[in-house]
Scaffold this active site. Structure first.
Site, PDB file in Angstrom:
ATOM      1  NE  ARG A   1     -12.005  32.910 -21.141  1.00 18.69           N
ATOM      2  CZ  ARG A   1     -11.584  32.450 -20.050  1.00 18.69           C
ATOM      3  NH1 ARG A   1     -12.637  31.729 -19.280  1.00 18.69           N
ATOM      4  NH2 ARG A   1     -10.584  32.562 -19.586  1.00 18.69           N
TER       5      ARG A   1
ATOM      6  NE  ARG B   1      -6.124  32.600 -20.554  1.00 16.34           N
ATOM      7  CZ  ARG B   1      -7.030  31.402 -20.752  1.00 16.34           C
ATOM      8  NH1 ARG B   1      -7.133  31.375 -22.075  1.00 16.34           N
ATOM      9  NH2 ARG B   1      -7.701  30.891 -19.803  1.00 16.34           N
TER      10      ARG B   1
ATOM     11  NE  ARG C   1      -5.093  34.795 -13.303  1.00 17.12           N
ATOM     12  CZ  ARG C   1      -6.023  34.088 -13.607  1.00 17.12           C
ATOM     13  NH1 ARG C   1      -7.348  34.624 -12.601  1.00 17.12           N
ATOM     14  NH2 ARG C   1      -6.311  33.275 -14.522  1.00 17.12           N
TER      15      ARG C   1
ATOM     16  NE  ARG D   1     -12.809  28.216 -22.363  1.00 17.17           N
ATOM     17  CZ  ARG D   1     -12.549  28.544 -21.092  1.00 17.17           C
ATOM     18  NH1 ARG D   1     -13.199  28.117 -20.008  1.00 17.17           N
ATOM     19  NH2 ARG D   1     -11.424  29.152 -21.082  1.00 17.17           N
TER      20      ARG D   1
ATOM     21  CE  LYS E   1      -8.282  29.302 -12.231  1.00 21.40           C
ATOM     22  NZ  LYS E   1      -7.911  28.538 -13.438  1.00 21.40           N
TER      23      LYS E   1
END
Ligand code: AP5
Length: 197
Positions: free
Chosen positions: A138, A149, A97, A136, A22
């Site tokens: 994060r 998530r 969301r 990544r 996204k």
């Protein structure tokens, strides 16, 4: 660049599970359409990095992979969409969301005499999404948080697919292909069905 961009509406929402692309697509589309990419996740991470009141309220929630409450998010988004650069359009990445957030967005736009042009769903198989998260770095990409998530996405965000489909705003693209190809698919989907009257 595709030739149909001029007909594509400029008030767009990007939907999709964690790591579906996204944010990546929001940046590309924003440049292409000349409107800002607005990532609520990035805005919240910035607030955390700055140590603001908002940041300290949301830090633990984000690290656990849960959703920040709808009221807080309504304030964040209302304020951001009121800025001058969002008047001509926006690409919203990560908002709404929940069905409640979708209702809030509709009200915010309605008050401004605007409406959404389309909601683009980027679909990618979960195994691919886990692979993308690896490395990544994060804070919320650790495997157990990522699983949470995904669970939250299925429970709270997936109902938005029906919500936007019922309103004839949903455009779906398969996102398990190179970044440029995903962009082309999105532009084609918008061009085919997402025109403003
Ligand atoms: P947020 O930042 O929105 O996280 P997310 O939805 O989990 O999405 P990501 O940012 O992880 O992924 P993405 O889909 O944007 O993919 P990206 O382009 O980065 O939200 C974080 C947290 O904030 C939430 O958990 C929640 O706590 C809170 N929050 C935010 N908004 C909220 C709201 N509205 N309500 C309540 N709480 C909220 O790409 C991922 C990776 O894949 C990158 O490395 C990228 O380079 C790569 N990639 C992208 N496309 C491709 C491709 N086609 N092929 C190969 N690799 C690709």
């Amino acid at each position: 660049m595709g030739g149909g961009d001029g007909r594509v509406g400029r008030r767009l929402v990007l939907l999709g599970p964690p790591n579906s692309g996204k944010g990546t697509q929001a940046e590309v589309l924003a440049r292409r359409l000349g409107v800002p990419a607005i990532s609520t996740g990035a805005m919240l991470r910035e607030a955390v990095a700055e140590g603001s009141g908002l940041g300290s309220r949301v830090d633990g929630i984000m690290k656990a992979g849960e959703l920040v409450d709808d009221e807080t998010m309504a304030e964040v988004v209302r304020e951001r969409l009121a800025r001058a650069d969002a008047r001509r359009g926006f690409i919203l990445d990560g908002y709404p969301r929940t069905v409640g957030q979708a209702g809030t967005l509709e009200r915010i736009l309605d008050e401004a005499g605007q409406r959404l042009d389309a909601a683009v769903l980027i679909s990618v198989p979960e195994e691919v999404l886990v692979d993308r998260a690896l490395g990544r770095g994060r804070a919320d990409d650790r495997e157990e948080v990522l699983r949470e998530r995904f669970r939250v996405f299925r429970e709270k965000t997936e109902p938005l697919i029906g919500y936007y489909r019922e309103r004839s705003l949903l455009r779906e693209v398969e996102g398990d292909v190179p970044i440029r190809q995903v962009t082309e698919r999105i532009v084609a989907a918008l061009d085919a069905g997402g025109r403003s009257e």
